[in-house]
Scaffold this active site. Structure first.
Site, mmCIF file in Angstrom:
data_model
loop_
_atom_site.group_PDB
_atom_site.id
_atom_site.type_symbol
_atom_site.label_atom_id
_atom_site.label_comp_id
_atom_site.label_asym_id
_atom_site.label_seq_id
_atom_site.Cartn_x
_atom_site.Cartn_y
_atom_site.Cartn_z
ATOM 1 N N SER A 53 0.804 -1.108 0.081
ATOM 2 C CA SER A 53 0.129 0.212 0.231
ATOM 3 C C SER A 53 0.898 1.196 0.057
ATOM 4 O O SER A 53 1.592 1.702 -1.134
ATOM 5 C CB SER A 53 -0.948 -0.006 1.279
ATOM 6 N N LYS A 83 -19.683 18.104 2.981
ATOM 7 C CA LYS A 83 -18.808 18.362 4.092
ATOM 8 C C LYS A 83 -18.443 17.173 4.957
ATOM 9 O O LYS A 83 -17.478 17.102 5.279
ATOM 10 C CB LYS A 83 -19.319 19.638 4.942
#
Length: 334
Positions: free
Chosen positions: A163, A215
Site C-alpha cells: 500500500s 462537508k
C-alpha cells in the site's frame, strides 16, 4: 500465599508512590522550562568501517598463526583502491500514521546537501504496510526529491512494502526485495464505525451542522444516507485512481490493471509482475557495494527535553515493576 499477597500489595503501593513522585517532578520541571521547538541532528555512521572491522575480527579468530601471518602479508602487498564514491543508507520503518516521514525528510535534506549525483547513490530500506494517504504521499514525495536530483535510488524491502509502503518504493530507480517479503496492495481502504442505532436505542439525539452538501459524507454518530455512501465511494475511487497513476508514472512497464487490484504478492511472484527488479536481501545488496563505495548510514535523532526523559524513565520503571508483580502472581499459581 499470604506472603505473596502482602508482597504484591507492597509492590503496588511502591509503584503508585513512584508514579506520583515522577508526575510531580515532570510537572514541576515542565512548568519551569519555556517550551522549545523539538531539535535534533543527523548522524552519520561509517558502515564500511564497521563491516570491514567485523570481517577482520572474524578472520583473526578463524585462521591459525601461520595462515594469519600469510594473510596479513598479502594484505600489505595489495594496494587498496580508495574510492571517493559514497552510498548513503536510510532506514524507514513506517507506521499507520507515517509520522516517521518527519525524520525521513531531515535525512534526505542532509544527503542532498553532500551527495554527488555523478558518483554517489542512496539506499532506502523500507518496512511498511502502509497507512494514511497524505502521510505516505509525502513520504513518496521525499524520495522523489532524490531521483529529481538525479541521485541513483535503490529501495530495499526485507519484510514488507505494501500500500503506502509500495507507493514510496515505486519511486526508486531499482527495487530489491527478499524473496518472501510482501509487495503490492495497490488499493485504498476506508472504514468507519457508525453508532447511530446505539444512540437511538438509548434515546440520545445527535446533531451535526455543516455548510456544503458534502462537508461530511459518512459520520460516526449521524444517520448515514445512500447519497453520502455513494459520495464516499467516489472519493475512495478517486484516491485509488491517483495511486494507480503515480505507480504507472514510476513503473511504466507494469500491467496496471493486473497489479492495482489491492492484492499483495511475495516478492518472488511480484518480480514476474514487474513490481520488483531483483530478489536479494538488503544485507547482500549493501555488501555488494563495499568494494566500490564508502557506505554510511544516515539517521535523524530528535533531542528529548528533560520532562520527556523523566517521563520515559518513570514509564519504564512502572512497566518493569508491573511486569515483576505479574510474574510473581503467575508463579504463585504453580
Amino acid at each position: 500465599m499470604t506472603f505473596l499477597f502482602e508482597y504484591g500489595l507492597f509492590l503496588a503501593k511502591a509503584v503508585t508512590i513512584l508514579l506520583s513522585i515522577g508526575v510531580i517532578i515532570i510537572l514541576a520541571v515542565g512548568a519551569s522550562q519555556k517550551p522549545k521547538a523539538s531539535a535534533g541532528e543527523v548522524e552519520l555512521q561509517d558502515l564500511s568501517k564497521k563491516l570491514k572491522r567485523n570481517k577482520q575480527n572474524f578472520i583473526e579468530q578463524t585462521l591459525d598463526k601461520k595462515e594469519l601471518k600469510t594473510y596479513k602479508k598479502a594484505q600489505k602487498k595489495e594496494q587498496e583502491d580508495k574510492t571517493s564514491a559514497k552510498a548513503f543508507v536510510i532506514n524507514f520503518d513506517g507506521s499507520s500514521d507515517a509520522h516517521e516521514v518527519n525524520n525521513l525528510r531531515e535525512e534526505i535534506t542532509a544527503v542532498l546537501q553532500i551527495a554527488d549525483k555523478d558518483k554517489d547513490s542512496v539506499i532506502v530500506n523500507i518496512n511498511s504496510g502502509g497507512g494514511v494517504v497524505h502521510g505516505y504521499g509525502l513520504g513518496a514525495s521525499q524520495l522523489k526529491r532524490l531521483t529529481s536530483a538525479e541521485l541513483p535510488l535503490t529501495v530495499c524491502v526485507d519484510k514488507i512494502a505494501a500500500s503506502g509502503g509500495y507507493m514510496m518504493a515505486c519511486v526508486a530507480n531499482k527495487i530489491v526485495a527478499a524473496p518472501f517479503s510482501i509487495i503490492g496492495s495497490i488499493g485504498v481502504i476506508a472504514q468507519i464505525p457508525n453508532f447511530n442505532k446505539l444512540l437511538k436505542k438509548n434515546d440520545i439525539d445527535f446533531e451535526m451542522i455543516t455548510s456544503g452538501e458534502f462537508k461530511r459524507t459518512l459520520t460516526l454518530f449521524g444517520e448515514n444516507t445512500d447519497k453520502g455512501r455513494d459520495k464516499f465511494q467516489q472519493e475512495v475511487e478517486s484516491t485509488h485512481g491517483l495511486f494507480k497513476e503515480f505507480v504507472q508514472a514510476n513503473r511504466a512497464d507494469i500491467d496496471l490493471e493486473k497489479v492495482a487490484t489491492g492484492e499483495y504478492w511475495f516478492a518472488s511472484e511480484a518480480q514476474k509482475l514487474g513490481l520488483v527488479d531483483e530478489l536479494n536481501t538488503s544485507d547482500d545488496h549493501i555488501l555488494s557495494l563495499l568494494d566500490s563505495h564508502q557506505i554510511y548510514t544516515v539517521k535523524y535523532t530528535s533531542k528529548k527535553s528533560l520532562p520527556e526523559k523523566l517521563g520515559l524513565g518513570v514509564s519504564q520503571a512502572v512497566a518493569s515493576a508491573t511486569n515483576m508483580l505479574w510474574t510473581k502472581l503467575q508463579d504463585s499459581k504453580w
